[in-house]
Enzyme design. Structure first.
Site, mmCIF file in Angstrom:
data_model
loop_
_atom_site.group_PDB
_atom_site.id
_atom_site.type_symbol
_atom_site.label_atom_id
_atom_site.label_comp_id
_atom_site.label_asym_id
_atom_site.label_seq_id
_atom_site.Cartn_x
_atom_site.Cartn_y
_atom_site.Cartn_z
ATOM 1 N N GLU A 163 1.945 -1.402 -4.654
ATOM 2 C CA GLU A 163 1.537 -0.383 -3.690
ATOM 3 C C GLU A 163 0.435 0.463 -4.312
ATOM 4 O O GLU A 163 0.584 1.000 -5.399
ATOM 5 C CB GLU A 163 2.728 0.496 -3.301
ATOM 6 N N ARG A 164 -0.680 0.559 -3.601
ATOM 7 C CA ARG A 164 -1.866 1.271 -4.100
ATOM 8 C C ARG A 164 -2.387 0.637 -5.384
ATOM 9 O O ARG A 164 -2.912 1.316 -6.259
ATOM 10 C CB ARG A 164 -1.587 2.754 -4.322
ATOM 11 N N ASN A 206 8.992 3.775 -4.121
ATOM 12 C CA ASN A 206 9.667 3.332 -2.895
ATOM 13 C C ASN A 206 10.556 2.157 -3.309
ATOM 14 O O ASN A 206 10.263 0.992 -3.044
ATOM 15 C CB ASN A 206 8.652 2.900 -1.837
ATOM 16 N N LYS A 283 12.168 9.075 -5.929
ATOM 17 C CA LYS A 283 11.502 9.583 -4.731
ATOM 18 C C LYS A 283 12.565 9.661 -3.651
ATOM 19 O O LYS A 283 13.132 8.634 -3.261
ATOM 20 C CB LYS A 283 10.364 8.655 -4.303
ATOM 21 N N GLU A 287 8.639 10.681 2.975
ATOM 22 C CA GLU A 287 8.022 9.540 3.670
ATOM 23 C C GLU A 287 9.056 8.483 4.059
ATOM 24 O O GLU A 287 8.846 7.286 3.925
ATOM 25 C CB GLU A 287 6.920 8.925 2.804
ATOM 26 N N LYS A 356 2.912 16.354 -8.324
ATOM 27 C CA LYS A 356 1.543 15.843 -8.265
ATOM 28 C C LYS A 356 0.551 16.943 -8.658
ATOM 29 O O LYS A 356 0.831 18.129 -8.503
ATOM 30 C CB LYS A 356 1.218 15.325 -6.866
ATOM 31 N N ASP A 361 -2.320 15.111 -1.804
ATOM 32 C CA ASP A 361 -2.005 13.733 -2.200
ATOM 33 C C ASP A 361 -3.163 13.074 -2.940
ATOM 34 O O ASP A 361 -3.873 12.254 -2.362
ATOM 35 C CB ASP A 361 -1.639 12.907 -0.961
ATOM 36 N N GLU A 389 -6.512 5.494 -5.377
ATOM 37 C CA GLU A 389 -6.116 5.360 -3.974
ATOM 38 C C GLU A 389 -7.106 6.029 -3.035
ATOM 39 O O GLU A 389 -7.392 5.506 -1.952
ATOM 40 C CB GLU A 389 -4.717 5.952 -3.785
ATOM 41 N N TRP A 539 -1.194 12.898 9.106
ATOM 42 C CA TRP A 539 -1.819 11.662 8.618
ATOM 43 C C TRP A 539 -3.192 11.467 9.267
ATOM 44 O O TRP A 539 -3.840 10.453 9.036
ATOM 45 C CB TRP A 539 -0.935 10.446 8.921
#
Length: 695
Positions: A163-164, A206, A283, A287, A356, A361, A389, A539
């Site tokens: 992912e990413r 995730n 996490k 999301e 973060k 983000d 990303e 988003w």
């Protein structure tokens, strides 16, 4: 002595392989400077081991022999000697468990430490000194990490995707593990140890519950066996509802006794396979990921349940603070603060809250996260994103050392002037016993590891700053250039100039003056400032830029969402006035009229046009500077990066055209005549974005 591979075999690979980026900054090519080569060769003739011969010491000796045989073009035997020896020895003078003392006494080089890890780091430091052609005659270097846990977070999945991830598929071949140990795992560990990284979480936040199954724990244990020899602990991201998925529980309530016992049993199972297991990354309630709030519990309740299970074995929990609720009553920039600030002091002592660097983000530029300095009773752990990303993926040459430093040096004013973010995360500001920093990895199966040879420097700079946040971004960049590309001083300076200006160029052609989150939907690639519908309002791009006929920007002052008010009074005072705030944050905190005159003398519209065009000019300059160092760079590397820069230039113009034509529909102003006109229409630009988003 037992080694993973023979030295002669490794050196044959080094000598026969093209410079395709695989060797990273550990190239160990023969020193081309004849004077330097002669000087080092005279002083280095053997390696003498007086330290306990652990696996980590063997890794250090192995690296020294391979590195020095390549650099000096001669074998360096293990032998006792009175002159010309590199002596590995235990020293009680080095108090920090991972620190080292590197000296030359006129006859021998001494690498001293109170731990085998320190010897390993000192060995890499010596090799770095030689690779960068630094003198060793008066060498007296004492160094130790300022942050205890320095780790990479891999967002790798069971099916081999990342992912990413923009550098191929996962490094870990889950289907072949635990039986097949790819040599790439060893080289990955070597690279991390060389820059002081001492932890790695191998799977996506995730997380699949499958990673906690006996089948996958054995696979993870096989990786841990490799990493351990280089001083690296292994961590796992865990799914909060794993008891439901793996054992058929009806609940994952963190206050349920049976659930708590399940996690204790799982910890016992893990440590039986991986005795030095580091702990969990989590996490939760973010999301769509499950978490304690699903059971009307707090983040502290969930983190403490896991911490209790790990505590007997010395494990820790890194609980991510990246959360935002389904409703949009609050500005998303305040969500983490709103949820975590009230929990300060409620977490167990082996819990770090992982935050973060910015409140949204991983944008090309954000102000520092408001939680830094706001939770003095809780150790906060930095989370940077090394993978790009939101910064053009692996297409764009963007050196992130400057981004990392900008955040680390930001002053929170939590305890007055000088309360920097780096002092929050290294534990010195609030006297915490544990400290940590994580970087979301940019590695993958691509031969050059990171999808762009130049962006290996972001992995490198993260490790060096994790070790010592006080290092300068330029100093780190020059180290990497000398170890990876060239030692010619003029070329080093020119490449350093590209690197030190690359992030600012990216900000200019993507999100200047405080704009943010206007990238393509879902994949976050390319410009899409017109995005007005998505699965969530936050988003969309229009949620963040708030363009209208009057002006542009997100009002986060008292007259807007009030998000600015959660910072310290000194920060509020510096950023509250649109005429005094640094322009880099202007549109992040203020909605500004198109005709408003800025400190540069330009109106907002004029400055916006200038910044987008400046970004393209900067990339043009990078191309010219890169051309000027051609004779000092390996041909394969040179043409590879040259072509990447050409693509970056095309995308920079794409960004400029899309954003200025779109914002012009609100400003109703002409693009100043000194700038070239675009030949593309808005419809063409929108179609281009749709093309990239096709599955």
């Amino acid at each position: 002595m037992r080694f993973l591979f023979s030295i002669s075999f490794l050196l044959s690979i080094i000598s026969l392989s093209a410079d395709d980026g695989y060797r990273l900054w550990l190239k160990y090519d023969k020193i081309s400077n004849a004077t330097a080569l002669k000087n080092y060769s005279k002083k280095i003739k053997s390696i003498q081991i007086t330290y306990d011969n652990t696996d980590i010491i063997q890794s250090a000796v192995h690296e020294l022999q391979v590195g020095l045989q390549g650099l000096l073009s001669k074998e360096i035997p293990i032998a006792s000697a009175n002159h010309g020896a590199i002596i590995l020895e235990k020293s009680p003078k080095v108090i920090n468990n991972e620190g080292y003392w590197l000296t030359f006494d006129g006859k021998n080089i001494h690498i001293q430490s109170s731990s085998d890890k320190g010897i390993l780091y000192g060995s890499f430091a010596l090799l770095r000194t030689i690779q960068t052609l630094q003198p060793i005659e008066n060498m007296d270097i004492t160094d130790a990490p300022k942050i205890a846990i320095r780790m990479l977070n891999h967002w790798d999945n069971v099916n081999g995707t990342i992912e990413r991830g923009y550098a191929g598929s996962s490094l870990w071949d889950w289907y072949d593990l635990p039986d097949v140990i790819d040599s790439r795992y060893i080289d990955y560990a070597r690279a991390n140890a060389s820059i002081g990284i001492n932890g790695t979480s191998v799977n996506n936040v995730n997380a699949s519950a499958r990673f906690l199954s006996q089948e996958y724990l054995k696979k993870v244990a096989a990786l841990a066996n490799v990493f351990r020899k280089y001083g690296i602990k292994t961590y796992l991201s865990v799914r909060f509802t794993s008891p439901i998925y793996l054992s058929g529980f009806k609940t994952a309530d963190p206050l349920d006794p049976e659930v708590r016992q399940w996690w204790k049993n799982k910890a016992t199972e893990i440590y039986a396979l991986i005795p030095d297991f580091g702990g969990f990354v989590v996490k939760a309630n973010s999301e769509g990921e499950p978490g304690p709030q699903d059971y009307h519990r707090t983040h502290a309740d969930g983190a403490n349940m896991l911490a209790e299970a790990l505590a007997p074995y010395g494990g820790i929990v890194m609980w991510r603070a990246f959360v935002y609720k389904a409703d949009l009553k609050n500005d998303r920039a305040t969500e983490s603060y709103t949820e975590f600030k009230p929990l300060d002091g409620q977490f167990n002592e082996n819990v770090l809250v992982q935050v973060k660097n910015g409140p949204i983000d991983f944008q090309p530029r954000e102000p520092f996260h408001p939680l830094f300095g706001a939770m003095p009773k809780t150790p906060l752990m930095m989370e940077f994103q090394i993978t790009q990303e939101y910064l053009g993926f692996a297409t764009h040459w963007v050196y992130l050392g400057t981004l990392f430093k900008e955040v680390l040096e930001a002053d929170t004013y939590a305890q007055g002037k000088g309360s920097t973010v780096s002092k929050v995360i290294d534990g010195t500001l609030d006297h915490h016993q544990i400290s940590g920093i994580a970087g979301v990895a940019n590695t993958g199966s691509d031969r050059n590891w990171t999808g762009h040879t130049a962006n290996q420097a972001n992995w490198y700079s993260f490790g060096r700053l994790a070790w010592n946040p006080e290092m300068s971004a330029s100093e780190i960049a020059k180290e990497w250039i000398r170890m990876t590309l060239t030692n010619d001083q003029n070329a080093v300076n020119k490449i350093n100039d590209i690197m030190m200006n690359s992030r600012e160029a990216c900000v200019n052609y993507m999100t200047p003056i405080g704009l943010h989150h206007i990238m393509g939907e879902g994949i976050h690639f390319g410009p899409q400032p017109w995005l007005e519908k998505s699965g969530r309002m936050d988003w969309t791009a229009i949620y963040y830029h708030r363009a209208d006929s009057a002006g542009l920007g997100f009002n986060r002052t008292s007259s807007g969402t009030g998000a600015l008010n959660i910072y310290a009074p000194e920060v509020i005072a510096a950023w509250n006035d649109p005429d005094k705030i640094p322009l880099q944050y202007l549109l992040w905190f203020h909605h500004v009229d198109w005709n408003h005159r800025l400190s540069t003398g330009n109106t907002l519209w004029e400055e916006l046009c200038k910044r987008y065009h400046d970004g393209i000019k900067q990339v043009d300059g990078f191309i010219d500077e890169w051309q000027s160092v051609k004779s000092f760079i390996d041909a394969e590397t040179f043409y590879y990066i040259e072509n990447k820069l050409k693509r970056q230039r095309w995308e920079a113009e794409w960004w400029k055209d899309a954003c200025l034509l779109y914002f012009q529909t609100y400003s109703r102003m002409e693009i100043p005549s000194q700038y070239p006109k675009t030949n593309r229409s808005m419809d063409e630009l929108k179609d281009l974005v749709k093309l990239y988003q096709m599955r």
